[in-house]
Scaffold this active site. Structure first.
Site, PDB file in Angstrom:
ATOM      1  N   HIS A  42      -2.079   8.564 -10.643  1.00 39.97           N
ATOM      2  CA  HIS A  42      -3.258   9.423 -10.819  1.00 39.97           C
ATOM      3  C   HIS A  42      -2.863  10.780 -11.379  1.00 39.97           C
ATOM      4  O   HIS A  42      -3.491  11.306 -12.285  1.00 39.97           O
ATOM      5  CB  HIS A  42      -3.980   9.612  -9.474  1.00 39.97           C
ATOM      6  CG  HIS A  42      -5.001   8.558  -9.198  1.00 39.97           C
ATOM      7  ND1 HIS A  42      -4.657   7.290  -8.831  1.00 39.97           N
ATOM      8  CD2 HIS A  42      -6.361   8.581  -9.268  1.00 39.97           C
ATOM      9  CE1 HIS A  42      -5.768   6.567  -8.662  1.00 39.97           C
ATOM     10  NE2 HIS A  42      -6.804   7.333  -8.927  1.00 39.97           N
ATOM     11  N   LYS A  75      -9.390   2.334   0.868  1.00 40.61           N
ATOM     12  CA  LYS A  75      -9.855   2.363   2.255  1.00 40.61           C
ATOM     13  C   LYS A  75      -9.969   3.806   2.693  1.00 40.61           C
ATOM     14  O   LYS A  75      -9.225   4.667   2.225  1.00 40.61           O
ATOM     15  CB  LYS A  75      -8.906   1.597   3.174  1.00 40.61           C
ATOM     16  CG  LYS A  75      -7.536   2.262   3.335  1.00 40.61           C
ATOM     17  CD  LYS A  75      -6.679   1.570   4.365  1.00 40.61           C
ATOM     18  CE  LYS A  75      -5.285   2.152   4.433  1.00 40.61           C
ATOM     19  NZ  LYS A  75      -5.183   3.329   5.320  1.00 40.61           N
TER      20      LYS A  75
END
Lengths: 281, 191
Positions: B39, B104
């Site tokens: 990222h 999650k």
């Protein structure tokens, strides 16, 4: 003196890394089965069913339960009658970790420089090794591969004596509430109280190794464990944080003498994949 | 509980608009993996005005760093990692056309808002169920940043990959409503 060759430590650590990552201890499995029976949320029960099915697949196929096979935390309980020969302890443990993580197809999750470059060491070393010297001539090794999802949600607070047991209770419950779904509930909550700050955190980590749900032998501490567990399971977080009654499987508190002015409290959270394995040489 | 919906990637057209927070979904098609380090690199490339190694338009990113594959298997254990660590970068990727994320845990309000703004969806997979989820992955190839090891970007082909809609295109967040439902209010520690 009893001599133990460090090659045996290497071999043992290798095996323990693989076993811990692929097979849940029976007490953890039993606690998860019990959670599935008790959980009121239908989705929660289904998620716990997936968790148990995952454990069965992992064990059958000798495959890691979770892709985060952790940083290898290794506790060595060394009898003072043992003399290690053939090499050094940290080197032997690291070689065991290196082999276990390569030969077991476990993920390598350790970076050398924690601040800047963060380059992966490529073999999951170094292990985090804690040595305790005790009377006798056994050598006990416990491997606890610890993932960061649950580890990142832990906390330490320097409480003072006036905060009392209620202060501990409030801090632990707040820590679990803030963690929410992130540490993969249902969790095991390890709490260390006492010592100085480093002792409290180590106690909190060691508390995760206790048989799930076994109470502290001190009845007052055991009462506090029950009270905190009840608070936590009223939060509504539930399995995977998607709502339910079973947010924690157990609260384990370990204590240690401390300073007259201090009451440090550390909380170490453990995801439902409470992996650890041990051997005695 | 509701019936399970089938969704195929890429997520073009109006398919996401029909999904609601809490829906169970079986996802099939191509997804890219990316976690912390990937990222950071993607956003650095965007800020430098350079081309990305993968086209994010209508794509799904799965927050995972898989275990190595055993011989003869496409991938090792591959469950979701904690999504919140990607929050700093996520709005930029949504702006670049990303339409779905699998992970999650909770997202920051800024991410919920960006998901709503760009009409995307955040999916939740079962944390720790890495062995089970690996069975739903048909193939895996590294397509960018191989030097990052488990943090490289992989292209995965998944089939009937089980997820739950965590945040829908309207910004509804399943965690908030589900937890409130089971909360016993005497336990409130804040406020």
């Amino acid at each position: 003196m009893r001599e133990i060759h460090v090659g045996r430590i290497q071999e043992t650590v290798r095996d323990l890394c693989i076993r811990a990552c692929c097979e849940l201890p029976p007490d953890v499995l039993a606690a998860l089965e019990d959670a599935r029976r008790r959980e009121e949320s239908p989705l929660g029960r289904e998620l716990l069913g997936q968790v148990l099915e995952n454990a069965a697949v992992a064990s059958r196929e000798n495959m890691p339960l979770c892709q985060d096979t952790g940083l290898a935390v290794v506790f060595v309980v060394l009898g003072q009658g043992v003399r290690l020969v053939g090499g050094d302890l940290q080197g032997a443990v690291d070689e065991g970790v290196r082999r276990g993580y390569a030969e077991g197809y476990l993920r390598k999750s350790v970076v050398r420089d924690p601040i800047f470059a963060r380059g992966n060491t490529g073999d999951n070393t170094p292990a985090s090794v804690y040595v305790e010297v005790v009377p006798g001539d056994d050598l006990r090794i416990v491997v606890l591969p610890k993932g960061a999802g649950s580890e990142n949600m832990g906390a330490l607070k320097m409480l003072v004596p006036a905060d009392g047991p209620d202060g501990i209770r409030k801090f632990v419950v707040e820590t679990v509430e803030r963690a929410g779904p992130n540490p993969c509930p249902p969790i095991i909550v390890g709490v260390g109280v006492g010592g100085m700050m480093e002792r409290a955190t180590l106690l909190a980590k060691k508390a995760l190794l206790r048989t799930v749900g076994a109470p502290n032998p001190d009845p007052a501490v055991a009462d506090l464990e029950r009270a905190i567990l009840s608070d936590i399971n009223s939060l509504g977080i539930g399995p995977q944080g998607l709502g339910g009654r079973v947010t924690a499987l157990a609260v384990h508190i370990e204590t240690w003498p401390t300073h007259i002015a201090a009451m440090p409290v550390a909380v170490n959270l453990q995801c439902w994949a409470a992996r650890h394995a041990e051997a005695v040489l | 509980m509701d019936r399970v919906k089938q969704v195929t990637t890429p997520l073009s057209g109006g398919v996401l608009e029909e999904l609601r927070a809490g829906d169970r979904v079986l996802l099939s098609g191509e997804v890219y993996t990316a976690r912390d380090a990937a990222h950071r690199r993607l956003v650095e490339l965007m800020e430098a005005g350079r081309a990305l190694p993968v086209d994010l338009r209508d794509r799904v990113i799965y927050y995972v760093g898989p275990c190595p594959a055993k011989p003869g298997q496409p991938i090792g254990s591959c469950g979701p990692t904690t999504s919140g660590r990607m929050d700093t970068y996520t709005p930029r990727l949504l702006e670049a056309g990303l339409k779905g994320m699998i992970g999650k845990g909770v997202r920051k309000p800024t991410v919920v808002e960006a998901i709503r703004r760009w009409r995307a969806v955040y999916f939740i997979a079962v944390g720790g169920a890495g062995a089970l989820l690996a069975k739903r992955v048909l193939s895996a190839q590294v397509v960018a940043f191989p030097e990052l090891g488990p943090e490289a970007i992989f292209r995965l082909e998944v089939e009937d990959f089980p997820v739950i809609v965590g945040i829908d295109t309207r910004g509804e967040d399943v965690y908030a409503s589900a937890v409130a439902h089971y909360r016993i209010s005497a336990s409130r520690t804040q406020g």
